[in-house]
Motif scaffolding. Structure first.
Motif, mmCIF file in Angstrom:
data_model
loop_
_atom_site.group_PDB
_atom_site.id
_atom_site.type_symbol
_atom_site.label_atom_id
_atom_site.label_comp_id
_atom_site.label_asym_id
_atom_site.label_seq_id
_atom_site.Cartn_x
_atom_site.Cartn_y
_atom_site.Cartn_z
ATOM 1 N N LEU A 211 0.830 -1.165 0.057
ATOM 2 C CA LEU A 211 -0.106 0.105 0.219
ATOM 3 C C LEU A 211 0.963 1.595 0.022
ATOM 4 O O LEU A 211 0.551 2.155 -0.904
ATOM 5 C CB LEU A 211 -0.920 -0.039 1.364
ATOM 6 N N VAL A 212 2.077 1.241 0.746
ATOM 7 C CA VAL A 212 2.684 2.541 0.918
ATOM 8 C C VAL A 212 3.446 2.660 -0.348
ATOM 9 O O VAL A 212 3.645 3.831 -0.977
ATOM 10 C CB VAL A 212 3.709 2.755 1.935
ATOM 11 N N GLU A 213 3.879 1.687 -1.186
ATOM 12 C CA GLU A 213 4.602 1.796 -2.403
ATOM 13 C C GLU A 213 3.782 2.268 -3.398
ATOM 14 O O GLU A 213 3.815 3.144 -4.314
ATOM 15 C CB GLU A 213 5.216 0.829 -2.836
ATOM 16 N N SER A 214 2.299 1.678 -3.458
ATOM 17 C CA SER A 214 1.608 2.018 -4.514
ATOM 18 C C SER A 214 0.693 3.195 -4.332
ATOM 19 O O SER A 214 0.523 3.978 -5.275
ATOM 20 C CB SER A 214 0.537 0.788 -4.690
ATOM 21 N N ALA A 218 6.238 5.502 -2.816
ATOM 22 C CA ALA A 218 7.416 5.315 -1.809
ATOM 23 C C ALA A 218 8.252 4.231 -2.173
ATOM 24 O O ALA A 218 7.542 3.278 -2.934
ATOM 25 C CB ALA A 218 6.780 5.531 -0.493
ATOM 26 N N THR A 219 9.294 3.763 -1.626
ATOM 27 C CA THR A 219 9.929 2.466 -1.604
ATOM 28 C C THR A 219 10.358 2.138 -0.403
ATOM 29 O O THR A 219 10.570 2.815 0.574
ATOM 30 C CB THR A 219 11.279 2.704 -2.393
ATOM 31 N N GLY A 220 9.975 0.947 -0.026
ATOM 32 C CA GLY A 220 10.097 0.262 1.270
ATOM 33 C C GLY A 220 11.061 -0.927 1.345
ATOM 34 O O GLY A 220 10.949 -1.573 0.284
ATOM 35 N N GLU A 221 11.662 -0.996 2.500
ATOM 36 C CA GLU A 221 12.528 -2.164 2.751
ATOM 37 C C GLU A 221 12.038 -2.760 3.819
ATOM 38 O O GLU A 221 12.070 -2.300 5.054
ATOM 39 C CB GLU A 221 14.112 -1.654 2.994
ATOM 40 N N HIS A 222 11.896 -3.961 3.706
ATOM 41 C CA HIS A 222 11.345 -4.765 5.075
ATOM 42 C C HIS A 222 12.212 -5.591 5.525
ATOM 43 O O HIS A 222 13.279 -6.340 4.926
ATOM 44 C CB HIS A 222 10.108 -5.613 4.298
ATOM 45 N N PHE A 223 12.604 -5.670 7.011
ATOM 46 C CA PHE A 223 13.312 -6.802 7.567
ATOM 47 C C PHE A 223 12.430 -7.229 9.059
ATOM 48 O O PHE A 223 11.662 -6.400 9.458
ATOM 49 C CB PHE A 223 14.763 -6.362 7.912
ATOM 50 N N THR A 224 12.815 -8.390 9.504
ATOM 51 C CA THR A 224 12.356 -8.980 10.471
ATOM 52 C C THR A 224 13.361 -9.150 11.640
ATOM 53 O O THR A 224 14.423 -9.193 11.426
ATOM 54 C CB THR A 224 11.800 -10.306 10.128
#
Length: 228
Positions: A211-214, A218-224
């Motif tokens: 959702l934030v990208e579309s 924006a561009t998002g980088e995910h980590f856990t």
């Protein structure tokens, strides 16, 4: 620089905890499409009904699990997990109104997946954000207040080099790093403290990223982050 570090005390307190983190850059948070975001929130409210199926509000698993978690650390009277606050509004038949696109998106995700979700403005952060246990006295000015309300000794807080960012996980937000229409870079965190919540959190962060990208270009980088 890592956007979030979890202090060892948190893993000792919550060994099954899992934190899904999304670092978002280049956000356009100026959208005035209130009708879209109102519909997004309304749909999420409908989907959240399954988390409060029990007529006794406190007996619903999402509520009871987080209430039990909050007994493990020092807290201000009345502090509750952010997801409980949202579900309480739903149980009372109240709606949510748009605030700004990024906040509306994470509130909708929180409700849809039954997990606490929050976000901070990276540009207003003083170094790396940590989740840990307060020594006590960490500076904190909550939303809507003109006075400092320092963290309590033993309280679980998000903090940076300046002071507390959120108290009692993400129960109470600081003015200093809050998301506004001018926010361009942010860190979003979805919290889970057991395996069932972690499964929902994984799906939630994927939807949040989408959702934030579309919607916000924006561009998002995910980590856990989880215990080793």
């Amino acid at each position: 620089m890592q956007a979030l570090k979890i202090d060892e005390e948190i893993w000792q307190m919550f060994p099954e905890a899992r934190f899904e983190v999304l670092v978002v850059k280049g956000i356009n948070n100026q959208s005035k499409a209130d009708e879209y975001y109102q519909e997004l929130l309304d749909r999420a409210i409908e989907k959240s009904q399954k988390y409060i199926a029990n007529d006794v509000f406190r007996d619903n698993p999402v509520v009871s699990e987080w209430r039990t978690a909050f007994t493990k650390f020092k807290k201000k009277k009345g502090a509750r997990a952010s997801i409980e606050a949202l579900l309480k509004r739903v149980s009372q038949g109240k709606s949510l109104s748009p605030i700004n696109p990024l906040v509306d998106i994470y509130n909708s995700i929180s409700l849809e997946y039954g997990v606490p979700c929050g976000g901070e403005d990276l540009q207003k952060m003083d170094g790396t954000m940590h989740l840990g246990v307060a020594k006590g006295g960490e500076s904190f000015r909550p939303l809507g207040s003109d006075e400092d309300e320092p963290a309590l000794p033993g309280e679980v807080i998000y903090y940076d080099a300046t002071g507390a960012i959120c108290r009692c996980f993400n129960w109470r937000e600081a003015q200093r790093t809050m998301l506004t229409e001018d926010t361009t870079d942010a860190v979003m965190v979805i919290e889970a403290i057991n395996a069932d919540q972690a499964q929902r959190a994984k799906s939630a962060i994927e939807k949040l990223k989408e959702l934030v990208e579309s919607k916000l270009n924006a561009t998002g980088e995910h980590f856990t982050l989880q215990a080793q």
